[in-house]
Design a protein around this motif. Structure first.
Motif, PDB file in Angstrom:
ATOM      1  N   ASN A 100      13.164   1.761 -14.113  1.00  0.00           N
ATOM      2  CA  ASN A 100      13.134   3.149 -14.595  1.00  0.00           C
ATOM      3  C   ASN A 100      13.874   4.118 -13.679  1.00  0.00           C
ATOM      4  O   ASN A 100      13.831   5.325 -13.894  1.00  0.00           O
ATOM      5  N   GLY A 101      14.526   3.595 -12.645  1.00  0.00           N
ATOM      6  CA  GLY A 101      15.292   4.442 -11.743  1.00  0.00           C
ATOM      7  C   GLY A 101      14.467   5.188 -10.723  1.00  0.00           C
ATOM      8  O   GLY A 101      15.021   5.926  -9.904  1.00  0.00           O
ATOM      9  N   ALA A 102      13.147   4.999 -10.729  1.00  0.00           N
ATOM     10  CA  ALA A 102      12.278   5.729  -9.805  1.00  0.00           C
ATOM     11  C   ALA A 102      12.365   5.131  -8.400  1.00  0.00           C
ATOM     12  O   ALA A 102      12.652   3.945  -8.227  1.00  0.00           O
ATOM     13  N   ARG A 103      12.101   5.972  -7.421  1.00  0.00           N
ATOM     14  CA  ARG A 103      12.017   5.494  -6.041  1.00  0.00           C
ATOM     15  C   ARG A 103      10.700   4.750  -5.859  1.00  0.00           C
ATOM     16  O   ARG A 103       9.644   5.234  -6.318  1.00  0.00           O
ATOM     17  N   VAL A 104      10.741   3.611  -5.203  1.00  0.00           N
ATOM     18  CA  VAL A 104       9.531   2.810  -5.068  1.00  0.00           C
ATOM     19  C   VAL A 104       8.549   3.471  -4.112  1.00  0.00           C
ATOM     20  O   VAL A 104       8.921   4.282  -3.257  1.00  0.00           O
ATOM     21  N   ALA A 105       7.277   3.117  -4.266  1.00  0.00           N
ATOM     22  CA  ALA A 105       6.236   3.627  -3.375  1.00  0.00           C
ATOM     23  C   ALA A 105       6.465   3.109  -1.960  1.00  0.00           C
ATOM     24  O   ALA A 105       6.999   2.019  -1.766  1.00  0.00           O
ATOM     25  N   PRO A 106       6.060   3.868  -0.957  1.00  0.00           N
ATOM     26  CA  PRO A 106       6.246   3.415   0.429  1.00  0.00           C
ATOM     27  C   PRO A 106       5.329   2.247   0.766  1.00  0.00           C
ATOM     28  O   PRO A 106       4.300   2.026   0.112  1.00  0.00           O
ATOM     29  N   LEU A 107       5.711   1.510   1.792  1.00  0.00           N
ATOM     30  CA  LEU A 107       4.863   0.432   2.313  1.00  0.00           C
ATOM     31  C   LEU A 107       3.766   1.066   3.171  1.00  0.00           C
ATOM     32  O   LEU A 107       4.073   1.747   4.154  1.00  0.00           O
ATOM     33  N   PRO A 108       2.495   0.867   2.840  1.00  0.00           N
ATOM     34  CA  PRO A 108       1.428   1.495   3.633  1.00  0.00           C
ATOM     35  C   PRO A 108       1.389   0.954   5.056  1.00  0.00           C
ATOM     36  O   PRO A 108       1.605  -0.244   5.294  1.00  0.00           O
ATOM     37  N   GLY A 109       1.071   1.827   5.994  1.00  0.00           N
ATOM     38  CA  GLY A 109       0.992   1.417   7.384  1.00  0.00           C
ATOM     39  C   GLY A 109      -0.062   0.358   7.630  1.00  0.00           C
ATOM     40  O   GLY A 109       0.132  -0.545   8.451  1.00  0.00           O
ATOM     41  N   TRP A 110      -1.191   0.428   6.911  1.00  0.00           N
ATOM     42  CA  TRP A 110      -2.250  -0.567   7.134  1.00  0.00           C
ATOM     43  C   TRP A 110      -1.801  -1.958   6.693  1.00  0.00           C
ATOM     44  O   TRP A 110      -2.177  -2.953   7.315  1.00  0.00           O
ATOM     45  N   LEU A 111      -0.972  -2.032   5.638  1.00  0.00           N
ATOM     46  CA  LEU A 111      -0.499  -3.334   5.193  1.00  0.00           C
ATOM     47  C   LEU A 111       0.512  -3.914   6.192  1.00  0.00           C
ATOM     48  O   LEU A 111       0.504  -5.119   6.472  1.00  0.00           O
ATOM     49  N   ALA A 112       1.368  -3.056   6.741  1.00  0.00           N
ATOM     50  CA  ALA A 112       2.275  -3.507   7.796  1.00  0.00           C
ATOM     51  C   ALA A 112       1.486  -4.011   9.000  1.00  0.00           C
ATOM     52  O   ALA A 112       1.860  -5.017   9.629  1.00  0.00           O
ATOM     53  N   GLU A 113       0.373  -3.364   9.317  1.00  0.00           N
ATOM     54  CA  GLU A 113      -0.462  -3.798  10.434  1.00  0.00           C
ATOM     55  C   GLU A 113      -1.072  -5.173  10.154  1.00  0.00           C
ATOM     56  O   GLU A 113      -1.147  -6.029  11.056  1.00  0.00           O
ATOM     57  N   TRP A 114      -1.486  -5.423   8.929  1.00  0.00           N
ATOM     58  CA  TRP A 114      -1.982  -6.753   8.579  1.00  0.00           C
ATOM     59  C   TRP A 114      -0.880  -7.792   8.805  1.00  0.00           C
ATOM     60  O   TRP A 114      -1.143  -8.903   9.270  1.00  0.00           O
ATOM     61  N   GLY A 115       0.355  -7.434   8.448  1.00  0.00           N
ATOM     62  CA  GLY A 115       1.465  -8.349   8.671  1.00  0.00           C
ATOM     63  C   GLY A 115       1.677  -8.649  10.143  1.00  0.00           C
ATOM     64  O   GLY A 115       1.896  -9.808  10.532  1.00  0.00           O
ATOM     65  N   ARG A 116       1.624  -7.619  10.984  1.00  0.00           N
ATOM     66  CA  ARG A 116       1.778  -7.835  12.422  1.00  0.00           C
ATOM     67  C   ARG A 116       0.670  -8.729  12.969  1.00  0.00           C
ATOM     68  O   ARG A 116       0.912  -9.604  13.805  1.00  0.00           O
ATOM     69  N   ALA A 117      -0.568  -8.504  12.500  1.00  0.00           N
ATOM     70  CA  ALA A 117      -1.690  -9.322  12.962  1.00  0.00           C
ATOM     71  C   ALA A 117      -1.515 -10.781  12.543  1.00  0.00           C
ATOM     72  O   ALA A 117      -1.861 -11.691  13.295  1.00  0.00           O
ATOM     73  N   ALA A 118      -0.994 -11.006  11.340  1.00  0.00           N
ATOM     74  CA  ALA A 118      -0.769 -12.379  10.874  1.00  0.00           C
ATOM     75  C   ALA A 118       0.283 -13.085  11.733  1.00  0.00           C
ATOM     76  O   ALA A 118       0.113 -14.252  12.118  1.00  0.00           O
ATOM     77  N   VAL A 119       1.369 -12.394  12.053  1.00  0.00           N
ATOM     78  CA  VAL A 119       2.405 -12.978  12.907  1.00  0.00           C
ATOM     79  C   VAL A 119       1.837 -13.266  14.293  1.00  0.00           C
ATOM     80  O   VAL A 119       2.109 -14.323  14.880  1.00  0.00           O
TER      81      VAL A 119
END
Length: 231
Positions: free
Chosen positions: A84-103
């Motif tokens: 639809n040409g819309a800008r996507v929602a941002p990546l939440p900081g808490w989800l990025a933090e979960w990613g860092r914890a997993a790594v």
């Protein structure tokens, strides 16, 4: 940093290949429920779930939405030009933090992991994902995968082609998978979804959700200057 403050106690860790680590049961029921609720919110827009269309005319059986950067085969952009040409929602900081914890849990250190995009894939009982590799990123940072709902047979292959050798593993609700290093560009896919599995307490009403976090290495630039990637 370490991931111990975010995830459950280690159980059944397995290395599928060098740099590919399966961490089963790391997300608590409460974390899974929070993530399911978040996925429902993201699915309401600004860019809804859709079946991505492949350049050759085929349509993927999974439905997908994106955070941070919009992925379409085989490129990234900030806007969902194929929807639809819309800008996507941002990546939440808490989800990025979960990613860092997993790594950090997979490798003992997060290595400065800074994911800036997520793909949210929804599988019904008949959906599959063919063997592919995540190659549109301009960065070789690990990919982090979170599984919710129905379990599946996940096939993790080699970096050269889609055939053998590969390893099949069951990914269940609450499991994490991290692949980087020599396995960062390995082929992988989903060959089967096990209908009726999963815990209703997570809020899933059927199907499988998979969220993959990526560090794209991209900056804001006109879409035509972004990579075409690897089919």
């Amino acid at each position: 940093m370490t991931g111990g403050g975010l995830f459950a106690l280690p159980r059944g860790r397995a290395e599928l290949a060098p740099g590919a680590v399966h961490l089963p049961g790391r997300l608590s029921v409460e974390q899974q429920r929070d993530l399911v609720d978040a996925c429902r919110s993201w699915a309401r827009g600004p860019v809804p779930l859709r079946h991505p269309a492949l350049p050759g005319g085929g349509v993927m059986s999974v439905r997908t939405l994106c955070l941070g950067w919009h992925w379409q085969p085989y490129r990234y952009s900030r806007t969902a030009d194929d929807v639809n040409g819309a800008r996507v929602a941002p990546l939440p900081g808490w989800l990025a933090e979960w990613g860092r914890a997993a790594v950090a849990e997979a490798y003992g250190d997060d290595g400065g992991y800074a994911p800036d995009a997520a793909l949210v894939n929804f599988y019904d009982a008949d959906a599959r994902m063919g063997m592919h590799r995540d190659g549109e990123e301009r960065c070789d940072a690990p990919v982090v995968s979170l599984s919710l709902g129905y379990s599946c047979v996940f096939r993790f292959g080699n970096t050269e082609h889609r055939g053998k050798p590969y390893t099949d593993v069951e990914l269940a609700s609450g499991d994490l998978l991290v692949f980087g290093g020599p396995s960062r560009f390995a082929y992988h896919g989903v060959t089967k979804v096990h209908s009726g599995t999963g815990d209703p307490a997570t809020g899933m009403r059927g199907g499988r959700l998979n969220i993959t976090l990526r560090e794209t290495g991209l900056t804001d630039r006109p879409p035509e200057s972004e990579p075409t990637g690897h089919p």
